[in-house]
Design an enzyme around this catalytic site. Structure first.
Site, PDB file in Angstrom:
ATOM      1  N   PRO A   2      97.643 -27.925 -10.092  1.00 37.32           N
ATOM      2  CA  PRO A   2      96.924 -28.905 -10.658  1.00 37.32           C
ATOM      3  C   PRO A   2      97.634 -30.205 -10.327  1.00 37.32           C
ATOM      4  O   PRO A   2      98.956 -30.368 -10.302  1.00 37.32           O
ATOM      5  CB  PRO A   2      97.124 -28.750 -11.966  1.00 37.32           C
ATOM      6  CG  PRO A   2      98.153 -27.466 -12.187  1.00 37.32           C
ATOM      7  CD  PRO A   2      98.825 -27.374 -10.772  1.00 37.32           C
ATOM      8  N   GLU A   3      96.688 -31.206  -9.832  1.00 43.50           N
ATOM      9  CA  GLU A   3      97.416 -32.598  -9.633  1.00 43.50           C
ATOM     10  C   GLU A   3      96.944 -33.472 -10.657  1.00 43.50           C
ATOM     11  O   GLU A   3      96.265 -32.822 -11.759  1.00 43.50           O
ATOM     12  CB  GLU A   3      96.956 -33.089  -8.340  1.00 43.50           C
ATOM     13  CG  GLU A   3      97.295 -32.120  -7.328  1.00 43.50           C
ATOM     14  CD  GLU A   3      96.858 -32.651  -5.801  1.00 43.50           C
ATOM     15  OE1 GLU A   3      96.683 -33.779  -5.581  1.00 43.50           O
ATOM     16  OE2 GLU A   3      96.380 -31.821  -5.044  1.00 43.50           O
TER      17      GLU A   3
END
Length: 272
Positions: A2-3
């Site tokens: 996840p960014e």
DNA sequence: AGTACGCCCTGGCCGC
DNA sequence: TGCGGCCAGGGCGTAC
């Protein structure tokens, strides 16, 4: 995994469930999860009984504020935070490494296949400084001048974008996508970017992160929101994981190289 | 100060 | 079907 956009989607999903609620049962079953600070038992004991006053995000990191301390959660590559409504019926699988139960019902499960994620406590007041988190790219404080400053020194522009101590929250996907939208090659020396290129890149970073949030994140493989649903942004990627396919702007095959140990995708025609 | 590299893990996919 | 090799969105420690 996840960014910034994915973590922000999870945060927004969780806020109505956890903010203002008290944690009444804590189970942390994977020792690696707390490796940075303390043991699972110590972290669990410190979290137990506290109310979540706020759930904040900085870059890719989530902070569950508990008063004097914050529970810091990093999802690594495959981490997930899943909200389960009600008291019963929830069966943690072998990748569920922590579960927080809330007073009045509802549980938050932490799953992480590759175990790169972490969960630990820091004093709220100094947590961000301790973690040396860079500027928040969607805040007003992130300006073209700030990006220009971040570009001093380092070699390649993509390396700058991935450096969490300079700009927080951009990972491999959004770095490639922002550079494509700005028409800049990932291999360019950051210090060689002109004023106009900096301006374009600054705008591209914000646009692509906002689009990522709007489409609820990129689900290449593991990413899920707090309800277990995939995001839709991967279908809108222009270069990421599109190597060999025609560039959507000019038709030139998208190229893939390795830069900083990471797969890097770009259009050799559109990006200079 | 910057960068290259190995490593922490597990699972999916591809080719043979 | 089985197996080896390669790939993966992150980030840290070490060596240069």
């Amino acid at each position: 995994m996840p960014e910034l956009p994915e973590v922000e989607v999870i945060r927004r999903d969780l806020v109505p469930h956890v903010e203002g609620r008290r944690i009444c049962v804590v189970s942390i079953t994977e020792p690696r999860l707390t490796r940075r600070r303390g043991t699972p038992a110590e972290v669990a004991a410190a979290v137990l009984g506290h109310r979540v006053t706020a759930l904040r995000r900085r870059g890719k990191i989530l902070f569950f504020d508990l008063g004097q301390e914050s529970l810091v959660v990093r999802l690594g590559m495959t981490g997930q935070l899943l909200w389960e409504e009600g008291r019963g019926g929830f069966a943690p699988d072998e990748h569920t490494h922590a579960v927080l139960s809330f007073e009045g019902g509802g549980r938050l499960a932490y799953r992480d296949t590759r175990k790169f994620g972490e969960m630990f406590l820091l004093p709220t007041a100094t947590a961000e400084r301790t973690l040396r988190i860079g500027v928040e790219p969607l805040d007003r404080g992130f300006t073209p001048q700030g990006l220009q400053r971040a570009c001093r020194g380092t070699r390649r522009i993509k390396t700058v974008l991935l450096d969490q101590t300079r700009i927080a929250g951009i990972g491999n996907i959004y770095a490639d996508e922002a550079l494509f939208r700005a028409g800049i090659r990932p291999t360019r020396r950051a210090s060689s970017l002109g004023r106009e290129e900096i301006r374009r890149l600054h705008a591209a970073i914000r646009r692509v992160l906002q689009a990522g949030i709007r489409h609820r994140g990129s689900s290449i493989s593991d990413y899920r929101d707090a309800c277990g649903r995939p995001g839709r942004f991967a279908a809108l990627h222009r270069v990421y994981h599109r190597h060999g396919k025609p560039c959507l702007a000019c038709g030139t095959p998208v190229r893939r190289i390795i830069l900083g140990q990471r797969g890097t995708h770009f259009c050799p025609t559109c990006q200079r």
